[in-house]
Scaffold this active site. Structure first.
Site, PDB file in Angstrom:
ATOM      1  N   ASP A  67       0.809  -1.208   0.000  1.00  0.00           N
ATOM      2  CA  ASP A  67       0.000   0.000   0.000  1.00  0.00           C
ATOM      3  C   ASP A  67       0.849   1.268   0.000  1.00  0.00           C
ATOM      4  O   ASP A  67       2.075   1.220   0.191  1.00  0.00           O
ATOM      5  CB  ASP A  67      -0.960   0.007   1.209  1.00  0.00           C
ATOM      6  CG  ASP A  67      -0.310  -0.500   2.498  1.00  0.00           C
ATOM      7  OD1 ASP A  67       0.928  -0.501   2.591  1.00  0.00           O
ATOM      8  OD2 ASP A  67      -1.046  -0.891   3.419  1.00  0.00           O
ATOM      9  N   ASN A 136      -7.506  -3.157  14.687  1.00  0.00           N
ATOM     10  CA  ASN A 136      -8.909  -3.458  14.358  1.00  0.00           C
ATOM     11  C   ASN A 136      -9.028  -4.647  13.404  1.00  0.00           C
ATOM     12  O   ASN A 136     -10.106  -4.930  12.888  1.00  0.00           O
ATOM     13  CB  ASN A 136      -9.593  -2.223  13.756  1.00  0.00           C
ATOM     14  CG  ASN A 136      -8.912  -1.761  12.457  1.00  0.00           C
ATOM     15  OD1 ASN A 136      -7.999  -2.404  11.956  1.00  0.00           O
ATOM     16  ND2 ASN A 136      -9.374  -0.643  11.925  1.00  0.00           N
TER      17      ASN A 136
HETATM   18  C1  F6R Z   1       1.367  -1.385   6.134  1.00  0.00           C
HETATM   19  C2  F6R Z   1       0.155  -2.150   6.335  1.00  0.00           C
HETATM   20  C3  F6R Z   1      -0.664  -2.061   7.573  1.00  0.00           C
HETATM   21  C4  F6R Z   1       0.151  -2.430   8.808  1.00  0.00           C
HETATM   22  C5  F6R Z   1      -0.726  -2.384  10.069  1.00  0.00           C
HETATM   23  C6  F6R Z   1       0.072  -2.649  11.318  1.00  0.00           C
HETATM   24  O1  F6R Z   1       1.933  -1.643   4.869  1.00  0.00           O
HETATM   25  O2  F6R Z   1      -0.206  -2.831   5.448  1.00  0.00           O
HETATM   26  O3  F6R Z   1      -1.761  -2.923   7.474  1.00  0.00           O
HETATM   27  O4  F6R Z   1       0.678  -3.706   8.649  1.00  0.00           O
HETATM   28  O5  F6R Z   1      -1.362  -1.147  10.170  1.00  0.00           O
HETATM   29  O6  F6R Z   1       0.974  -1.612  11.509  1.00  0.00           O
HETATM   30  P1  F6R Z   1       2.122  -1.705  12.625  1.00  0.00           P
HETATM   31  O7  F6R Z   1       3.029  -2.776  12.185  1.00  0.00           O
HETATM   32  O8  F6R Z   1       2.768  -0.341  12.597  1.00  0.00           O
HETATM   33  O9  F6R Z   1       1.425  -2.005  13.906  1.00  0.00           O
END
Ligand code: F6R
Length: 249
Positions: A67, A136
């Site tokens: 993303d 979430n």
């Molecule tokens: C980022 C992504 C998001 C993160 C998720 C967890 O490329 O795809 O879905 O994996 O928001 O983020 P962290 O690892 O910062 O807790």
């Protein structure tokens, strides 16, 4: 689905990086799906170490990121492109032309999304996808109630996700409202996925992902029906699991 529980963040990163390294050695021209966020940072650090100390070769590897924020140029220090360069690409021998990240500055976002899907197909599909998980239960930016069959598209970020990500921006106003994201269906087309989670703020999401019913309310639950999915979590992220068989290798 294989559930692996390890003591702490450092250990899950070592296991994940080793799986990636083994895979790259087995298939040097493989296609990797990559994620940003805090969770994969330790994996990238370990992969850089393996590259430097154990000659892991990325020269034939292709990468596709999950993303990118809409409206942030690549040189913005919170763009996912910048993140990937700083935390991985600048330190390994991946070829710049082999790196793919959605362009959040594209004038025609819809076309950009279609192109991205096409590029993944042309590369032969993603072999191994690393996933983080939102508190979430989102995967990539597929927020709760995203279609479980969705493809790469533009999504509005929920207030919760914007708040979770606000720590990286000067103020809440600067946190982008939209992102381009691979769809849940795009992710499910990957031949293998490794979902990583660390910390007690992920325990609700992991409880639902592993033990809950498959539902668009918690998009990560879809990994239950993936043919080659590994959920690799530390003790804190696993702390709400009750029924699942806990495998400790
Ligand atoms: C980022 C992504 C998001 C993160 C998720 C967890 O490329 O795809 O879905 O994996 O928001 O983020 P962290 O690892 O910062 O807790």
């Amino acid at each position: 689905m294989l559930l692996m529980i390890r003591e702490n963040y450092e250990e899950i990163c070592k296991v994940a990086a080793q799986k990636f390294a083994d895979f790259i050695r087995k298939k040097p021209n493989c296609v990797l799906g990559l994620a940003t966020g805090s969770t994969p940072l330790g994996v990238y650090k370990e992969l850089i170490r393996i590259y430097q100390e154990e000659n892991l070769d990325f020269s034939l590897v292709q990468t596709f990121n999950l993303d990118e924020y809409v409206g942030l140029p690549w040189e913005h220090d919170q763009s996912y492109y910048y993140f990937m360069k700083k935390n991985l690409f600048d330190h390994i021998n991946v070829h710049p032309n082999s790196i793919h990240i959605p362009n959040g500055m594209a004038s025609d976002i819809e076309q950009e999304c279609l192109e991205y899907e096409k590029q993944i197909i042309e590369a032969g599909g993603i072999d191994l996808q690393i996933l983080g998980i939102g508190s979430n239960g989102h995967i990539a930016f597929n927020e709760p109630f995203s279609s479980l069959g969705s493809r790469t598209r533009i999504k509005t970020l929920t207030e919760k996700t914007r708040q979770d990500n606000a720590r990286f921006f000067k103020s809440m106003d600067e946190v982008p409202k939209y992102a381009i994201t691979m769809g849940v269906g795009t992710i499910m087309d990957s031949r293998s996925v490794i979902l990583l989670a660390s910390g007690s703020n992920k325990s609700w999401a992991i409880k639902n992902t592993v033990e809950g019913p498959i539902t668009a309310r918690v998009p990560a639950t879809i990994v239950q029906i993936h043919r080659h999915a590994t959920v690799l979590v530390d003790r804190d992220a696993a702390s709400e699991l009750t029924d699942a068989i806990k495998i400790s290798e």
